[in-house]
Design an enzyme around this catalytic site. Structure first.
Site, PDB file in Angstrom:
ATOM      1  N   SER A  74       0.892  -1.066   0.386  1.00 17.62           N
ATOM      2  CA  SER A  74       0.154  -0.412   0.104  1.00 17.62           C
ATOM      3  C   SER A  74       0.664   1.180  -0.068  1.00 17.62           C
ATOM      4  O   SER A  74       2.092   1.247   0.414  1.00 17.62           O
ATOM      5  CB  SER A  74      -0.408   0.260   1.141  1.00 17.62           C
ATOM      6  OG  SER A  74       0.056   0.339   2.511  1.00 17.62           O
ATOM      7  N   SER A  76       0.985   3.257   2.513  1.00 16.22           N
ATOM      8  CA  SER A  76       1.280   4.365   3.691  1.00 16.22           C
ATOM      9  C   SER A  76       2.479   4.625   4.194  1.00 16.22           C
ATOM     10  O   SER A  76       2.048   5.513   5.009  1.00 16.22           O
ATOM     11  CB  SER A  76       0.502   2.762   4.627  1.00 16.22           C
ATOM     12  OG  SER A  76       1.523   2.294   4.927  1.00 16.22           O
ATOM     13  N   LYS A 131       5.380   0.179   9.533  1.00 17.97           N
ATOM     14  CA  LYS A 131       4.113   1.682   9.939  1.00 17.97           C
ATOM     15  C   LYS A 131       6.187   2.263  11.004  1.00 17.97           C
ATOM     16  O   LYS A 131       7.304   1.200  10.743  1.00 17.97           O
ATOM     17  CB  LYS A 131       3.369   1.879  10.593  1.00 17.97           C
ATOM     18  CG  LYS A 131       1.804   1.011  10.713  1.00 17.97           C
ATOM     19  CD  LYS A 131       1.849   1.807   9.144  1.00 17.97           C
ATOM     20  CE  LYS A 131       0.392   1.252   8.779  1.00 17.97           C
ATOM     21  NZ  LYS A 131      -0.120   1.850   8.180  1.00 17.97           N
ATOM     22  N   SER A 221      -3.068   6.811   5.768  1.00 19.01           N
ATOM     23  CA  SER A 221      -2.231   4.927   6.866  1.00 19.01           C
ATOM     24  C   SER A 221      -3.765   4.949   8.252  1.00 19.01           C
ATOM     25  O   SER A 221      -3.387   5.807   8.622  1.00 19.01           O
ATOM     26  CB  SER A 221      -1.071   4.986   7.028  1.00 19.01           C
ATOM     27  OG  SER A 221      -0.181   4.918   8.193  1.00 19.01           O
TER      28      SER A 221
END
Length: 267
Positions: A74, A76, A131, A221
């Site tokens: 993705s 994010s 993350k 995100s």
């Protein structure tokens, strides 16, 4: 990729057991041709086990305790990581963990603020997400007006310019890119500065043994700001991302390929 991890463990142990049983018992019987209808030849199953066990064992050890590959699915973590980046994750930065259940068996190090980490989110334990750690145990984290604060200190932001995305990242074209002065790990983030209200605003105190994580693409995100429990338990960590070894979109590189990202260190 949990199915792959389970399959790798099962195949490694199965081939190892077959090889061990053959070495301890069956090979001796074949040598003396004591078995009924035994012509002394090595069974095909044993031959395969002896051939594949060393390879499977090496892959299992490397993947579980040294480095594991992941693919970014993705946007994010833009602009740091792009969809289609294939990354390597250091599996021993935060301690050696067993495959499948991720239980820590040897403590080595602790996560630092700014580390980009792969983990299993508490509300989706069958998935692997990535993350950046912005909050350590005991920290007070706040996010207001597109600004991150750590323990009351508002992070400084240096404007970089308007972001120009490519391929799947084209959706972020027009967002503002900033250099965020996160203590110990300055990095770039993306923001839509023209938004009136940010649903991710709030203030949180990080409990012991847990972390607060955010994506660098702040308006795209699903991170600690939005989770029901807000925090990432230490036990859910998989490792620290450290290198991009390939970039292409599509599992078989059927779309865009960016050779310039190969060998990029993740900061």
């Amino acid at each position: 990729m949990r199915w792959f991890e389970i399959a790798l463990v099962v195949l490694t142990f199965a081939s190892g057991i077959i090889w061990l049983l053959d070495k301890l018992f069956l090979a001796k019987r074949r040598a003396t041709r004591e078995g009924l209808l035994d012509d002394g030849d090595e069974p095909v199953l044993v031959d395969y086990a002896k051939s594949f066990f060393p390879v499977l064992a090496a892959v299992l050890m490397l993947r579980s305790f040294v480095a594991e590959p992941f693919r970014i699915p993705s946007n994010s973590m833009m602009p740091t990581l792009l969809t289609g980046d294939f990354i390597l994750v250091n599996k021993f930065s935060y301690g050696l963990r067993l495959p499948i259940n991720n239980a820590k068996v040897v403590a080595i190090g602790e996560p630092k603020r700014g580390d980009v980490v792969v983990f299993k989110p508490p509300h989706h334990p069958d998935q692997d997400w990535i993350k950046r750690i912005v909050g350590l145990p005991g920290d007070t984290i706040a996010y207001h007006n597109n600004q991150l604060s750590v323990n009351g200190q508002v992070m400084q932001y240096q404007p970089i310019g308007v972001y120009q995305g490519v391929a799947n990242g084209a959706e972020m074209t027009g967002a503002e890119e900033f250099a965020e002065a996160l203590p110990g790990r300055p990095h770039h983030v993306l923001e839509w500065t023209d938004r009136v209200m940010d649903p991710g605003e709030g203030e949180w105190v990080v409990p012991a043994g847990q972390y607060f994580v955010m994506g660098d693409n702040r308006d795209n995100s699903e991170d600690s700001r939005y989770w029901p429990m807000h925090f990432l338990p230490e036990a859910n960590l998989r490792g620290k991302a450290f290198l991009i070894w390939l970039n292409c979109e599509g599992w078989f590189c059927t779309n865009a390929f960016d050779a310039s990202r190969i060998g990029t260190t993740i900061k």
